[in-house]
Design an enzyme around this catalytic site. Structure first.
Site, PDB file in Angstrom:
ATOM      1  N   GLU A 177      -3.380  -6.741  -9.763  1.00 38.06           N
ATOM      2  CA  GLU A 177      -1.262  -5.649  -8.737  1.00 38.06           C
ATOM      3  C   GLU A 177      -0.929  -6.464  -9.635  1.00 38.06           C
ATOM      4  O   GLU A 177      -1.210  -8.147  -9.965  1.00 38.06           O
ATOM      5  CB  GLU A 177      -1.551  -6.435  -7.883  1.00 38.06           C
ATOM      6  CG  GLU A 177      -3.123  -5.317  -6.620  1.00 38.06           C
ATOM      7  CD  GLU A 177      -2.468  -5.758  -5.456  1.00 38.06           C
ATOM      8  OE1 GLU A 177      -1.642  -5.799  -4.695  1.00 38.06           O
ATOM      9  OE2 GLU A 177      -4.020  -5.422  -4.875  1.00 38.06           O
ATOM     10  N   GLU A 219      -3.359 -13.563  -4.060  1.00 36.05           N
ATOM     11  CA  GLU A 219      -2.978 -12.506  -4.065  1.00 36.05           C
ATOM     12  C   GLU A 219      -1.350 -12.622  -3.402  1.00 36.05           C
ATOM     13  O   GLU A 219      -1.254 -11.588  -2.165  1.00 36.05           O
ATOM     14  CB  GLU A 219      -3.537 -10.819  -3.691  1.00 36.05           C
ATOM     15  CG  GLU A 219      -4.410 -10.544  -2.529  1.00 36.05           C
ATOM     16  CD  GLU A 219      -4.694  -9.647  -2.061  1.00 36.05           C
ATOM     17  OE1 GLU A 219      -3.245  -8.157  -2.142  1.00 36.05           O
ATOM     18  OE2 GLU A 219      -6.120  -9.305  -2.608  1.00 36.05           O
ATOM     19  N   HIS A 245       0.451  -1.593  -0.135  1.00 36.34           N
ATOM     20  CA  HIS A 245       0.327   0.066   0.192  1.00 36.34           C
ATOM     21  C   HIS A 245       1.007   1.568   0.139  1.00 36.34           C
ATOM     22  O   HIS A 245       0.271   2.621   0.729  1.00 36.34           O
ATOM     23  CB  HIS A 245      -0.971  -0.206   1.389  1.00 36.34           C
ATOM     24  CG  HIS A 245      -1.758  -0.883   1.098  1.00 36.34           C
ATOM     25  ND1 HIS A 245      -2.889  -1.427   2.350  1.00 36.34           N
ATOM     26  CD2 HIS A 245      -2.157  -2.115   0.227  1.00 36.34           C
ATOM     27  CE1 HIS A 245      -3.247  -2.867   2.354  1.00 36.34           C
ATOM     28  NE2 HIS A 245      -3.710  -2.582   0.834  1.00 36.34           N
TER      29      HIS A 245
END
Length: 416
Positions: free
Chosen positions: A275, A371, A245
């Site tokens: 991502e 992820e 982040h």
């Protein structure tokens, strides 16, 4: 709304208003979909013996009414009873909340500090409800505001409904899945725009702006009747890839950099993400080894997501791959999470995360990510953060991966 030239004092101004300005706008979902959602909340009310629910979170109000507020230090609510749903919104927004929401609306003014709470009382009064038990969202309700609600309804018990409401949101309808699929498609478009912009000398924030612009234009084209807001990109390079982040900086890209592409199209309050790890030029041997290990975990994770799988079991099996490579301590977060009404500042459906402490069973209608991420500290061979991210829709007998952007060294070594 009326204007009176004779008003000479703030004390004479209205505490509450009805501002039906303009026309009701097309909403993200059908009336039947909102009635389905409200019906689910009313079942929760029945099970807990509640006379009303006062929702105060971004995600709660958005999910049940389609209105997404901007707080700026003011309170907002959706009051749901057995028969009605009413947003309670600030006068600074005028008629916009009524135009963009399902149900009724009460506007409160700034002229007295307790007008918001007076508006909550009015919402129940209009529906003839004298509440003895009121549902609230304790996961997103500041203590001071909760106390003011309690003071406002002194004879009522406040009961948390946040976890039950979250479980309702975890199962997506066909209409929701359609919006999420558009979001994944738009994320892929943003990724392609970013990939095309990568070159030596361009800064992280410039690349991020290019990706954001591409997605915003497509969101506006796809959802022309809804607000255009909140879409963003985190594009990172070098050691700035160490956290998932981390915001873009003014750092300029250099040949040999590890890169992290993170696109977040926000389609009417619904979050999706793309991502990817990339390299500008050929990665060194250790970086390539680490990247391939993380891709191995990602591929296996995609295989493990299926109806009937248990979140913690998926995490446990993927952990074994990292253990085999001596990389388990390099993990930075869980393997995936639910999608829906959420953003980087509201709405996480914590009951549906691919973590060691979550025993939720995957069911049809759930939408989850895979992820995996590992981080290697600065100064060590292969330093940086490696992560991939796909979105999967769980069906009755199968799973659909709605992310189409390629991953791994065969797709994302940029020779620019």
């Amino acid at each position: 709304m009326s204007v009176s030239a004779s008003t000479s004092s703030v004390a004479e101004l209205e505490r509450l208003k009805t501002l039906h300005i303009g026309q009701k706008q097309p909403l993200t979902f059908s009336d039947a979909e909102f009635e389905r959602r409200l019906g689910g909340l009313r079942r929760i009310m029945g099970e807990q013996g509640l006379d009303a629910v006062i929702l105060t979170s971004y995600h709660g109000i958005k999910y049940y009414s389609d209105f997404l507020y901007t707080t700026f230090g003011r309170n907002y609510a959706l009051v749901v009873t057995a028969n009605n749903s009413t947003t309670v919104t600030a006068n600074i927004d005028a008629g916009m909340p009524w135009r963009t929401s399902y149900g009724e609306n009460i506007v409160y003014t700034d002229w007295r500090r307790d007008n918001f709470f007076y508006g909550l009382q009015e919402a129940l009064k209009r529906d003839g409800v004298k509440a003895s038990r009121i549902g609230v969202e304790d996961d997103f309700l500041p203590g001071l505001t909760r106390q003011r609600i309690q003071d406002t309804f002194a004879d009522a018990a406040l009961v948390d409904v946040s976890q039950d409401a979250m479980r309702q949101r975890m199962i997506k309808s066909a209409e929701e899945i359609e919006v999420i699929k558009h979001g994944a498609r738009i994320g892929d478009l943003g990724g392609e725009a970013i990939k095309a912009a990568i070159r030596e000398g361009i800064s992280e924030y410039e690349v991020a702006l290019i990706g954001t612009e591409a997605m915003v234009h497509e969101i506006a084209r796809t959802f022309p009747h809804r607000e255009v807001r909140d879409t963003w990109v985190w594009f990172q390079s070098g050691i700035n890839t160490d956290g998932a982040h981390n915001w873009a900086t003014t750092r300029q890209l250099q040949r040999g950099d590890i890169l992290s592409l993170n696109c977040f199209p926000m389609t009417s309050g619904y979050y999706t993400a793309l991502e990817r790890t990339l390299f500008l030029g050929q990665p060194d041997e250790e970086s390539l080894r680490l990247w391939n290990i993380n891709v191995e975990v990602h591929r296996r994770g995609l295989e493990l997501i299926k109806p009937g799988a248990v979140c913690k079991d998926i995490a446990a099996e993927l952990n074994e791959i990292y253990i085999g490579h001596g990389l388990l301590p390099n993990r930075t977060f869980g393997y995936g999470h639910s999608f829906g009404v959420l953003s980087h500042y509201y709405g996480r459906e914590a009951g549906l995360e691919l973590r060691e402490d979550i025993d939720t069973v995957l069911e049809p209608g759930m939408v989850v990510s895979m992820e995996p991420m590992i981080t290697v500290a600065d100064g060590l061979p292969g330093a940086g953060g490696y992560r991939e991210h796909d979105i999967l829709v769980v069906g009755e007998d199968s799973v659909e991966n709605i992310t189409k952007f390629g991953f791994g060294p065969e797709n994302n070594i940029i020779d620019a």
